[in-house]
Design an enzyme around this catalytic site. Structure first.
Site, short mmCIF file in Angstrom:
data_model
loop_
_atom_site.label_atom_id
_atom_site.label_comp_id
_atom_site.label_asym_id
_atom_site.label_seq_id
_atom_site.Cartn_x
_atom_site.Cartn_y
_atom_site.Cartn_z
N GLU A 1 0.84 -1.20 0.00
CA GLU A 1 0.00 0.00 0.00
C GLU A 1 0.87 1.25 0.00
OE1 GLU A 1 -2.10 3.47 1.58
OE2 GLU A 1 -0.44 2.47 2.52
N GLU A 2 1.98 1.20 0.75
CA GLU A 2 2.74 2.43 1.00
C GLU A 2 3.41 3.03 -0.23
OE1 GLU A 2 2.42 4.09 3.49
OE2 GLU A 2 2.02 2.85 5.24
ZN LIG Z 1 -1.28 2.65 6.00
#
Ligand SMILES: [Zn+2]
Length: 449
Positions: free
Chosen positions: A310-311
């Site tokens: 996600e990052e």
């Molecule tokens: Zn997060």
């Protein structure tokens, strides 16, 4: 009668989570035995192995790894920086490279500094005032916004696009004030992008702590000729093989209707990623366990998905939605927990009016647990790609006042997560998943008939 049954089931869920929960022990292992889990790292691989083994132990209908290629960026050795007042007269400053940044030259980078309050200042100053300098973005998060994510949203363009924009005016590097509402000494990393800046024109980008930013700003006010030096050795490697981790309970009546609940398994590398987003992962795993432990047999298929990357790429979420589309899966509901393991307040929803009306009719059931925030507007990055075809999207909304004290910094660690708060979050998610499963979502007009 029906209402009564729901009250009883919610009570069971909260009791099980608070008296016999697994989320905190899982988070302890993820944080303290594994630690920071940057995409493509060995720790990320260990986290995949560990969470899969834990899901395997729950006796679910199916547990699997979904392959996904992820970007691999490494920080390198610890960054080093100082302010130089005059030759030999220096003051060391804590910085950290922003995720995705290039390295400085191996001997470091030194230059005069120009302070700005945002991207829009660059055009006003023009190339003449920026060329050859280090641009220092120093617009703070707005303190009077009660929703701290709004304050974050109002600042994060400096971190994400600061380097790409400053490079257009001939800057040699950028230093960005950390996305943190309080004053402390922790630099906060986070993703940045060079956009379409050619490789030869990319300039290094680092975050400075809020205390460091205040210091640098006050020094510049006295003497704009001071110099800033920084050195970082980060590097991009070829994409690496990784996985989303998925566990599933098959629906007894409508197995083709899928409810997804998830968080992201990757994290930044400075801390151990307890709040962001170890908490969301263990809570999502706990949803499946709590449903089983309370003897509830879901009508619909319930999946816990631990998304990878996600990052700095969102590759896991993109892959999950891609595969769902290929397989023509019917995702009716997707809930994400990625706002920290703090006391839950409620949920935000991305859905039509009919579904929102149904969900808000359940508000009284949550009242005994002090869950009161049911609002439209936003869900989460990882469930976002599932949008469309009437899928109801939601995000858990914990209290957000302390989230940005820790977000992407070395102090995002296990001791800052409170056991009960984490467990209340897991129970709150489970309660909503139970209600959605029992009553279903309202089909959108398009899908109806
Ligand atoms: Zn997060």
């Amino acid at each position: 009668m029906a209402q009564n049954e729901d009250e009883v089931q919610l009570k069971k869920i909260y009791t099980q989570s608070l008296t016999n929960g697994k989320s905190y022990a899982w988070l302890d292992y993820l944080s303290n035995q594994i630690g920071g889990r940057l995409s493509g790292s060995f720790n990320a691989e260990r986290a995949v192995e560990y969470t899969k083994a834990q899901l395997d132990s729950l006796g679910l209908d199916r547990v699997w790894l979904q392959p996904v290629m992820v970007p691999k960026w490494t920080r390198g050795i610890k960054e080093f920086a100082y302010i130089e007042y005059s030759p030999g007269d220096t003051n060391n400053i804590d910085i950290c490279a922003l995720g995705g940044s290039v390295a400085t030259p191996s001997g470091g980078l030194k230059g005069n500094v120009i302070e700005v309050q945002g991207l829009e200042d660059l055009e006003k100053l023009g190339e003449e005032k920026i060329k050859g300098k280090i641009v220092f973005y120093n617009r703070p998060m707005q303190a009077d916004l009660i929703q701290t994510f709004e304050a974050y949203g109002g600042c994060v363009d400096q971190r994400y696009s600061g380097a790409a924009e400053a490079a257009k005016y001939g800057a040699v590097g950028v230093i960005v004030r950390s996305m943190n509402l309080r004053l402390d000494d922790y630099p906060h990393t986070g993703s940045m992008s060079y956009g379409d800046t050619p490789a030869s024109k990319r300039i290094p980008a680092a975050a400075i702590s809020t205390n460091g930013a205040e210091l640098l700003s006050s020094v510049l006010a006295l003497n704009k000729d001071i110099k800033f030096y920084f050195r970082q050795t980060c590097k991009v490697f070829p994409d690496a093989q990784s996985f989303n981790v998925i566990g599933e309970i098959k629906g007894s009546t409508y197995p083709n209707e899928i409810i997804t609940v998830g968080g992201h398994l990757d994290s930044w590398d400075l801390g151990d990623g307890s709040h962001d987003d170890g908490a969301g992962c263990v809570q999502s795993m706990e949803v499946l366990r709590l449903l089983k432990e309370t003897g509830y047999k879901p009508k619909r298929t319930i999946r816990a998905v631990l998304f990878m990357n996600e990052e700095n790429g969102l590759r896991g979420a993109t892959k999950y939605a891609e595969v769902a589309k290929e397989k023509e899966e019917n995702h009716v509901f997707a809930l994400e927990s990625d706002a920290g393991g703090f006391t839950p307040r409620g949920f935000s929803f991305d859905c039509d009016d009919a579904n929102f009306k149904q969900i808000t009719s359940w508000e009284p059931l949550f009242k005994p647990y002090l869950i009161h925030y049911f609002e439209k507007g936003g869900s989460g990055a990882d469930v976002g790609p599932l949008k469309g075809n009437g899928t109801v999207l939601a995000g858990l909304r914990p209290d957000s006042q302390r989230y940005f004290d820790h977000h992407h910094a070395a102090n995002d660690t296990f001791e800052h997560v409170n056991k009960r708060e984490l467990e209340l979050g897991a129970a709150t998610m489970t309660a909503l998943v139970y209600l959605i499963d029992k009553y279903g979502t309202v089909p959108s007009e398009k899908v109806k008939g």
